[in-house]
Design an enzyme around this catalytic site. Structure first.
Site, short mmCIF file in Angstrom:
data_model
loop_
_atom_site.label_atom_id
_atom_site.label_comp_id
_atom_site.label_asym_id
_atom_site.label_seq_id
_atom_site.Cartn_x
_atom_site.Cartn_y
_atom_site.Cartn_z
N LYS A 44 14.42 15.47 -4.95
CA LYS A 44 13.65 15.41 -3.70
C LYS A 44 14.56 15.67 -2.48
CE LYS A 44 10.30 14.09 -0.84
NZ LYS A 44 9.11 14.87 -0.58
N LEU B 99 6.26 3.24 -0.55
CA LEU B 99 6.69 2.55 0.67
C LEU B 99 7.48 3.49 1.57
CD1 LEU B 99 7.66 -0.57 -1.39
CD2 LEU B 99 5.82 -0.51 0.33
N PRO B 100 7.63 3.14 2.85
CA PRO B 100 8.27 4.09 3.78
C PRO B 100 9.73 4.42 3.45
CG PRO B 100 7.07 2.38 5.00
CD PRO B 100 7.06 1.97 3.55
P1 NAD Z 1 3.00 5.27 5.51
O1 NAD Z 1 3.86 4.63 6.53
O2 NAD Z 1 1.72 5.92 5.88
O3 NAD Z 1 2.66 4.18 4.36
C1 NAD Z 1 3.54 3.21 3.92
C2 NAD Z 1 2.73 1.95 3.62
O4 NAD Z 1 3.61 0.95 3.12
C3 NAD Z 1 2.07 1.36 4.85
O5 NAD Z 1 0.68 1.18 4.59
C4 NAD Z 1 2.79 0.03 5.07
O6 NAD Z 1 1.96 -0.99 5.59
C5 NAD Z 1 3.21 -0.29 3.65
N1 NAD Z 1 4.31 -1.25 3.59
C6 NAD Z 1 5.50 -1.22 4.26
N2 NAD Z 1 6.25 -2.30 3.93
C7 NAD Z 1 5.53 -3.00 3.02
C8 NAD Z 1 5.76 -4.20 2.31
N3 NAD Z 1 6.88 -4.90 2.46
N4 NAD Z 1 4.80 -4.64 1.48
C9 NAD Z 1 3.64 -3.93 1.31
N5 NAD Z 1 3.36 -2.80 1.97
C10 NAD Z 1 4.30 -2.34 2.81
O7 NAD Z 1 3.97 6.30 4.75
P2 NAD Z 1 3.52 7.53 3.83
O8 NAD Z 1 3.33 8.74 4.66
O9 NAD Z 1 2.44 7.06 2.91
O10 NAD Z 1 4.86 7.78 3.01
C11 NAD Z 1 5.26 6.94 1.94
C12 NAD Z 1 6.50 7.54 1.30
O11 NAD Z 1 6.19 8.85 0.81
C13 NAD Z 1 7.67 7.71 2.25
O12 NAD Z 1 8.86 7.39 1.57
C14 NAD Z 1 7.63 9.18 2.63
O13 NAD Z 1 8.91 9.70 2.97
C15 NAD Z 1 7.11 9.79 1.34
N6 NAD Z 1 6.40 11.07 1.51
C16 NAD Z 1 5.53 11.25 2.52
C17 NAD Z 1 4.87 12.47 2.65
C18 NAD Z 1 3.87 12.70 3.78
O14 NAD Z 1 3.49 13.85 3.99
N7 NAD Z 1 3.42 11.66 4.47
C19 NAD Z 1 5.10 13.49 1.72
C20 NAD Z 1 5.96 13.26 0.67
C21 NAD Z 1 6.62 12.04 0.56
#
Ligand code: NAD
Length: 296
Positions: free
Chosen positions: A171, A65-66
């Site tokens: 992290k 999740l975000p």
């Molecule tokens: P994203 O925003 O693409 O995906 C998050 C998903 O969670 C979305 O599909 C959203 O609809 C869903 N979501 C939010 N609230 C929800 C709820 N209450 N119930 C169900 N689903 C819900 O984000 P991401 O890029 O996939 O990143 C996810 C995590 O990974 C973050 O914490 C980010 O910091 C971490 N991260 C991201 C990267 C990157 O390069 N994108 C790299 C390492 C770590």
């Protein structure tokens, strides 16, 4: 294994696909129907809420999740996982959040008999798609060993960092250093070029000298130095400035709780904040080099 997966975004989507490819049965939930659809099209079963997922026949639930508030909502709210889950179902949160929230949620889960790990990742969307992520895992040794084969379907490097919350500690410490080192490389590259050096020659010297780091040799922010870096494509793609800003916020907040000074981390946070405020939050974080360039 029967696995539940919540959060099918840029990272969670490809991670969940890799679990399907590894032969696991997957039950999924996301707020965005299109993200759910791309998983059901590949063979996953969809449910309508975290509560329904918790009540289904899953042995492990993974969340991606975000931010902390989403993690709290999914685990701790009335219609969240913990209110509906059977004792013994294992939980893994791979979201990047602050260590304190990770510990709070893990303690609540443990209290009702659900072992929980924090397992944030590095490696970006490319690593998520290729199944080569690094997992930094916090929790008990037993729970870590149990989760290892599952995490191996999504990642290559799986590191036990200690007790609950320590995956998040690793992290935030790593990403704070990355944010700082990128600014350092940007500053040094601009200084050298302003004093008359060729950027590629300078990068070559740094990369065989004591200034070398990942930000200089793999992700150099100066355009023209590396064809593979975001600098070669207008800083599109990669790891967004606003995501780096989020991680620096986690680091400075955690530092406050630990009463530990993070002087450069706080300065880096302000620099990315000001760059984001100029409208560049969507650019790769290496675009911070523009702060040093006259046409910024
Ligand atoms: P994203 O925003 O693409 O995906 C998050 C998903 O969670 C979305 O599909 C959203 O609809 C869903 N979501 C939010 N609230 C929800 C709820 N209450 N119930 C169900 N689903 C819900 O984000 P991401 O890029 O996939 O990143 C996810 C995590 O990974 C973050 O914490 C980010 O910091 C971490 N991260 C991201 C990267 C990157 O390069 N994108 C790299 C390492 C770590």
């Amino acid at each position: 294994m029967n696995i539940g997966f919540i959060g099918l975004g840029n990272m969670g989507g490809p991670m969940a696909l890799n679990l399907l490819k590894a032969g696991h049965a997957l039950t999924v939930f996301d707020l965005v129907p299109a993200s759910v659809h791309s998983l059901t099209a590949a063979g996953a079963t969809a449910v309508a809420s975290p509560a329904e997922l918790a009540r289904s026949e899953v042995q492990v639930i993974i969340t991606m999740l975000p931010a902390a508030r989403h993690v709290k909502a999914v685990y701790l709210s009335e219609d969240g996982l913990l209110a509906h889950i059977a004792k013994g179902v294992r939980l893994i949160d791979s979201s990047t959040i602050d260590p304190m929230t990770a510990r709070e949620v893990a303690a609540a889960a443990a209290q009702q008999g659900n072992p929980m790990l924090d397992a944030p990742v590095s490696g970006g969307t490319g690593g998520a798609a290729a199944g080569t992520l690094t997992f930094m895992v916090g929790g008990s040794v037993d729970d870590f060993e149990h989760a290892q084969p599952l995490l191996a379907a999504m990642g290559k490097n799986i590191v036990h960092c200690g007790a609950a919350g320590n995956g998040q500690v690793a992290k935030v410490a790593n990403n704070m250093l990355l944010g700082i080192s990128m600014i350092g490389v940007a500053e040094a590259m601009n200084l050298g070029v302003a004093l008359g050096m060729d950027a590629k020659v300078l990068a070559g010297v740094i990369n065989t000298s004591s200034g070398r780091c990942w930000s200089s040799d793999t992700y150099n922010p100066f355009p023209g130095v590396l064809d593979s870096a975001p600098a070669a494509r207008g800083y599109s793609g990669g790891f967004g400035t606003d995501l780096m800003l989020k991680d620096l916020g986690l680091a400075t907040e955690a530092a406050k709780q630990a009463q530990q000074p993070v002087l450069l981390g706080a300065l880096a946070q302000q620099l990315y904040q000001s760059f984001s405020a100029q409208g560049h939050g969507g650019l790769d974080f290496s675009a911070i080099i523009k702060l040093y360039q006259h046409d910024a």
